[in-house]
Enzyme design. Sequence first.
Site, mmCIF file in Angstrom:
data_model
loop_
_atom_site.group_PDB
_atom_site.id
_atom_site.type_symbol
_atom_site.label_atom_id
_atom_site.label_comp_id
_atom_site.label_asym_id
_atom_site.label_seq_id
_atom_site.Cartn_x
_atom_site.Cartn_y
_atom_site.Cartn_z
ATOM 1 N N ASP A 1 -0.454 24.013 57.058
ATOM 2 C CA ASP A 1 0.138 25.187 56.403
ATOM 3 C C ASP A 1 1.481 25.475 57.068
ATOM 4 O O ASP A 1 1.592 25.465 58.294
ATOM 5 C CB ASP A 1 -0.815 26.397 56.533
ATOM 6 C CG ASP A 1 -0.407 27.530 55.601
ATOM 7 O OD1 ASP A 1 0.754 27.985 55.676
ATOM 8 O OD2 ASP A 1 -1.251 27.960 54.796
ATOM 9 N N ILE A 2 2.483 25.723 56.262
ATOM 10 C CA ILE A 2 3.841 25.920 56.781
ATOM 11 C C ILE A 2 3.988 27.292 57.467
ATOM 12 O O ILE A 2 4.922 27.507 58.240
ATOM 13 C CB ILE A 2 4.890 25.730 55.653
ATOM 14 C CG1 ILE A 2 6.231 25.316 56.218
ATOM 15 C CG2 ILE A 2 4.991 26.944 54.769
ATOM 16 C CD1 ILE A 2 6.272 23.946 56.803
ATOM 17 N N HIS B 1 -7.222 25.314 47.186
ATOM 18 C CA HIS B 1 -7.060 24.829 48.557
ATOM 19 C C HIS B 1 -7.967 25.589 49.495
ATOM 20 O O HIS B 1 -8.245 26.769 49.294
ATOM 21 C CB HIS B 1 -5.600 24.934 49.026
ATOM 22 C CG HIS B 1 -4.977 26.276 48.819
ATOM 23 N ND1 HIS B 1 -4.505 26.699 47.587
ATOM 24 C CD2 HIS B 1 -4.761 27.318 49.662
ATOM 25 C CE1 HIS B 1 -4.010 27.910 47.695
ATOM 26 N NE2 HIS B 1 -4.171 28.324 48.949
ATOM 27 N N HIS C 1 -8.286 26.788 53.401
ATOM 28 C CA HIS C 1 -7.605 26.980 54.685
ATOM 29 C C HIS C 1 -8.600 26.656 55.797
ATOM 30 O O HIS C 1 -9.732 27.175 55.781
ATOM 31 C CB HIS C 1 -7.205 28.446 54.875
ATOM 32 C CG HIS C 1 -6.141 28.952 53.952
ATOM 33 N ND1 HIS C 1 -4.816 29.039 54.324
ATOM 34 C CD2 HIS C 1 -6.198 29.409 52.682
ATOM 35 C CE1 HIS C 1 -4.109 29.542 53.317
ATOM 36 N NE2 HIS C 1 -4.933 29.777 52.308
HETATM 37 P P1 5GP Z 1 -2.930 31.365 49.274
HETATM 38 O O1 5GP Z 1 -2.619 30.822 47.898
HETATM 39 O O2 5GP Z 1 -4.161 30.727 49.856
HETATM 40 O O3 5GP Z 1 -2.946 32.848 49.334
HETATM 41 O O4 5GP Z 1 -1.714 30.935 50.223
HETATM 42 C C1 5GP Z 1 -1.060 29.703 50.087
HETATM 43 C C2 5GP Z 1 -0.784 29.101 51.437
HETATM 44 O O5 5GP Z 1 0.027 27.947 51.225
HETATM 45 C C3 5GP Z 1 -0.028 30.012 52.399
HETATM 46 O O6 5GP Z 1 -0.724 30.089 53.629
HETATM 47 C C4 5GP Z 1 1.332 29.335 52.554
HETATM 48 O O7 5GP Z 1 1.857 29.428 53.856
HETATM 49 C C5 5GP Z 1 1.061 27.905 52.183
HETATM 50 N N1 5GP Z 1 2.200 27.270 51.561
HETATM 51 C C6 5GP Z 1 2.909 27.757 50.495
HETATM 52 N N2 5GP Z 1 3.893 26.911 50.176
HETATM 53 C C7 5GP Z 1 3.810 25.872 51.049
HETATM 54 C C8 5GP Z 1 4.575 24.678 51.211
HETATM 55 O O8 5GP Z 1 5.531 24.401 50.494
HETATM 56 N N3 5GP Z 1 4.192 23.840 52.218
HETATM 57 C C9 5GP Z 1 3.122 24.121 53.022
HETATM 58 N N4 5GP Z 1 2.824 23.219 53.986
HETATM 59 N N5 5GP Z 1 2.376 25.238 52.896
HETATM 60 C C10 5GP Z 1 2.730 26.103 51.923
#
Ligand code: 5GP
Length: 130
Positions: free
Chosen positions: A29-30, A93, A95
């Site tokens: 995660d970035i 996804h 985590h």
């Molecule tokens: P969620 O959809 O689970 O609420 O959050 C999406 C997760 O994806 C976040 O923790 C965010 O940091 C991560 N994320 C979003 N865009 C990118 C990206 O381009 N690259 C990476 N490695 N992680 C990402």
Amino acid sequence: MASIFSRIIAGEIPCYKVAEDDRFFAFLDINPLAKGHTLVVPKQEVDYIFDLSDDDLAAMHVFAKHVALAIGKAFPCRKVGEAVLGLEVPHAHIHLVPMQSERDMLFSNPKLQLTDEEFRAVAAAIREAL
Ligand code: 5GP
């Protein structure tokens, strides 16, 4: 349009890759909650994780288990926590986050700012522990 995660899987957008098989892909995660925070995604672009077939959902968790065990070896912790949110990126996804306490899983916590070199080292440490 392909999701950002599909573009990462296709290699169009860079990532710190941790693991891959024919159906799933894992990368850092970035915006990590902790060193080792990893995302596991299906290559099939599905928004809601519970829209996956039973077989894909089960296989995704088995894949995530192997990654989680490697994270735990590379970054010793009490447990590796698993969370599914998916409100930001519409591509299912999981985590995986190394935890010392339940508070480490709070997504409202400040995120770590890692350098490129640090991200590379984290991904390499997990890959070596697989
Ligand atoms: P969620 O959809 O689970 O609420 O959050 C999406 C997760 O994806 C976040 O923790 C965010 O940091 C991560 N994320 C979003 N865009 C990118 C990206 O381009 N690259 C990476 N490695 N992680 C990402």
